[in-house]
Design a protein around this motif. Structure first.
Motif, mmCIF file in Angstrom:
data_model
loop_
_atom_site.group_PDB
_atom_site.id
_atom_site.type_symbol
_atom_site.label_atom_id
_atom_site.label_comp_id
_atom_site.label_asym_id
_atom_site.label_seq_id
_atom_site.Cartn_x
_atom_site.Cartn_y
_atom_site.Cartn_z
ATOM 1 N N UNK A 1 0.854 -1.048 0.077
ATOM 2 C CA UNK A 1 -0.169 -0.506 0.051
ATOM 3 C C UNK A 1 1.206 1.527 0.030
ATOM 4 N N UNK A 2 1.819 1.017 0.996
ATOM 5 C CA UNK A 2 3.156 2.736 0.887
ATOM 6 C C UNK A 2 4.147 2.689 0.240
ATOM 7 N N UNK A 3 5.184 1.361 -0.013
ATOM 8 C CA UNK A 3 5.883 1.380 -0.954
ATOM 9 C C UNK A 3 6.059 0.612 -2.505
ATOM 10 N N UNK A 4 4.769 -0.416 -2.607
ATOM 11 C CA UNK A 4 4.872 -0.591 -4.291
ATOM 12 C C UNK A 4 4.205 0.789 -4.501
ATOM 13 N N UNK A 5 2.557 0.502 -3.832
ATOM 14 C CA UNK A 5 2.268 1.721 -4.279
ATOM 15 C C UNK A 5 2.218 3.448 -4.562
ATOM 16 N N UNK B 1 -4.165 -4.060 -6.363
ATOM 17 C CA UNK B 1 -5.749 -3.080 -6.327
ATOM 18 C C UNK B 1 -5.459 -1.799 -5.484
ATOM 19 N N UNK B 2 -4.210 -1.347 -4.818
ATOM 20 C CA UNK B 2 -3.878 -0.101 -4.250
ATOM 21 C C UNK B 2 -3.905 1.080 -5.014
ATOM 22 N N UNK B 3 -2.959 0.399 -5.638
ATOM 23 C CA UNK B 3 -2.949 1.882 -7.155
ATOM 24 C C UNK B 3 -4.156 1.829 -8.050
ATOM 25 N N UNK B 4 -5.095 1.415 -7.629
ATOM 26 C CA UNK B 4 -6.347 1.241 -8.809
ATOM 27 C C UNK B 4 -7.676 2.077 -8.102
ATOM 28 N N UNK B 5 -7.063 1.593 -6.207
ATOM 29 C CA UNK B 5 -7.993 2.612 -5.731
ATOM 30 C C UNK B 5 -7.751 3.824 -5.460
#
Length: 521
Positions: free
Chosen positions: A432-436, A504-508
């Motif tokens: 959530x925080x680093x990859x995205x 998933x987080x990037x899409x959000x």
């Protein structure tokens, strides 16, 4: 010329090691020699702690046992690096035919030792000598602090304690901040009463420092603490609405639908608060020690920090550059353990027991907290860590810091039952925080550009409402345990899961970004 060039390269590469050796000799060097025995210890502790305890233990052992002992302190990195090294060391051992090269693991936090090392089966029970038993009884009149155990509860069939680890000092977590940067940003100093929400203020965008939860185990425990605080608040509310739930046994309570929904909601609220902090973050560092250093240099306004990291930095940089406080009622106080590694035997086992005896002794305990240059205190500078022996708190003469961990905990501490999801939450944070990270930064920038304050606040809450539930992490934990039992390819599974969650987080984030940009400018 070619050989001369190669020689010059070799000299350049060697200079840093020569200088470091000249300026900071290895811990325990003064006791190394033909007559000194060696105890091999693996630890994430910093150089100040290693140096002071190597010196003090060597002197103590010479006085109490007639021979000097040199601590051979191995520091491969943080807790994740230590776990990898120990896992590799023990992976191919043959039961009954293994002699450990490393005798003791020291430091890293109770979760690391109890939940990550202990399940590997690489810790051996500590069998007390009469001297150790006496120190143990004096050090631990009670087994827990605000619900957190201070030592492993393993015991022999006759009830004699045979713990796999013992806490030797205490740690808490809090907020460090730079008063100068806060003034420059037009912000009042953060308040202990506002807890972790101090770090969610949008005016701190790009000015918060955080550590990467994949590498900095201690900081990851602090992040879990943010979640558990929200879970505890949700539990208090559900008990207030339904007092009869308090009377249920733990097993029945955990199966109650209303209680489960409340706890899951608290978990989600904690994840939302962490996301707001992460959105303000300038960077994620691999080491927890970097956070207070960068705050003191003005490269960040604030960050989450272990108490003694921030206090030591404040002592060096001064209170105008960095200050630290523990948020009221929302920080946990946890033990930092020592343990003996499996395969330690003979004289190495005797020395390991002596080291634990020293760590629990009043002399070893006071070394953590006494001011530098005071009798029994550190030689170079204060270590500023709280001792675990509560009987020492009655007399705090010459202590570098004053206080009582029972008061710091404020009735709140981390719960073992809620920590079961911790290992499987860490990769979610990374996703959530680093990859995205780029998508999160873009979405947050779009939100902060929204003109209407009310709409801006709604969008921040929308961003923080991340697409994951507590039950999803429970499913990940179940699948991980299944793969462990079936000897499946855990590394491949973890990598694939993290990739999918990052998507998933990037899409959000991108959905929220598009929503923020709609009807603006």
């Amino acid at each position: 010329m070619r050989y001369a060039f190669l020689i010059l390269i070799a000299l350049v590469l060697a200079v840093p090691f020569v200088v470091r050796r000249a300026l900071a000799p290895n811990e325990g060097d003064e006791f190394k020699g033909s007559s000194a025995e060696r105890l091999v210890v693996i630890t994430p502790h910093n150089q100040d702690i290693r140096r002071e305890f190597a010196r003090a233990f060597g002197e103590w052992h010479r006085i109490h046992y007639g021979r000097a002992v040199a601590l051979d302190l191995l520091t491969p990195g943080g807790t994740s690096d230590i776990k990898r090294q120990l896992d590799s060391t023990y992976r191919n051992r043959s039961e009954g035919h293994f002699s450990a090269d490393i005798s003791v693991v020291w430091g890293g936090g109770d979760y690391f030792v109890d939940q990550e090392l202990k399940p590997l089966g690489i810790l051996q029970p500590i069998h007390f000598t009469p001297e150790m038993a006496a120190e143990f009884r004096r050090a631990f009149p009670q087994p827990a602090l605000a619900g957190v155990k201070l030592y492993d509860a393993t015991a022999a069939p006759d009830g004699t304690p045979t713990p796999l680890w013992i806490g030797v000092c205490l740690s808490s977590f809090g907020i460090c901040y730079n008063p100068d940067v806060y003034r420059a940003l037009g912000l009042p100093d953060p308040s202990p009463e506002h807890g972790w929400s101090n770090l969610t203020d949008p005016k701190l965008a790009g000015f918060v420092a955080m550590a990467d939860p994949a590498h900095a185990g201690s900081s990851a425990v602090a992040y879990q603490m943010v979640i558990q605080r929200k879970m505890a608040e949700a539990e208090t509310l559900v008990f207030a609405r339904n007092p009869e739930l308090r009377e249920l046994a733990k097993a029945a309570l955990s199966e109650n639908a209303e209680y489960r929904a409340a706890i899951a909601g608290g978990w989600k609220a904690g994840m939302a608060e962490l996301l707001k902090i992460a959105a303000n973050t300038r960077y994620f560092t691999d080491s927890s020690t970097i956070v207070p250093m960068d705050v003191s240099r003005g490269e960040a306004a604030a960050g989450m920090s272990i108490d003694f990291y921030a206090r030591v930095t404040e002592e060096s940089a001064g209170p105008d550059r960095i200050r630290y406080f523990a948020p009221v009622g929302v920080t946990a106080v946890t033990p930092d353990p020592v343990a003996i590694l499996a395969g330690t035997q003979g004289r190495a086992l005797e020395l390991a027991n002596h080291f634990i005896e020293f760590l629990l002794s009043p002399q070893g305990q006071r070394l953590w907290i006494l001011k530098a240059h005071t009798p029994g205190g550190p030689i170079d500078r204060s270590l500023r860590r709280m001792p675990i022996r509560h009987d020492l708190y009655a007399d705090q003469t010459d202590w570098a810091d004053h206080g009582d961990p029972l008061l710091t905990a404020g009735g709140f501490n981390q719960r073992g039952a809620w920590m079961t999801l911790f290992s499987d939450t860490r990769p979610i944070w990374v996703a959530a925080w680093i990859d995205g990270r780029d998508a999160l930064r873009d979405a947050y920038a779009a939100i902060l550009a929204v003109h209407d304050p009310a709409r801006r606040r709604r969008l921040i809450d929308r961003l923080a409402d991340i697409p994951i539930e507590m039950s999803d992490v429970g499913d990940l934990r179940a699948e991980r345990k299944r793969l462990e039992e079936s000897h499946g390819d855990l590394d491949l599974w973890r990598a694939n899961e993290q990739i999918e969650w990052a998507k998933t987080f990037r899409r959000h984030y991108r959905r929220v970004q598009r929503e923020a940009q709609a009807n603006e400018g």
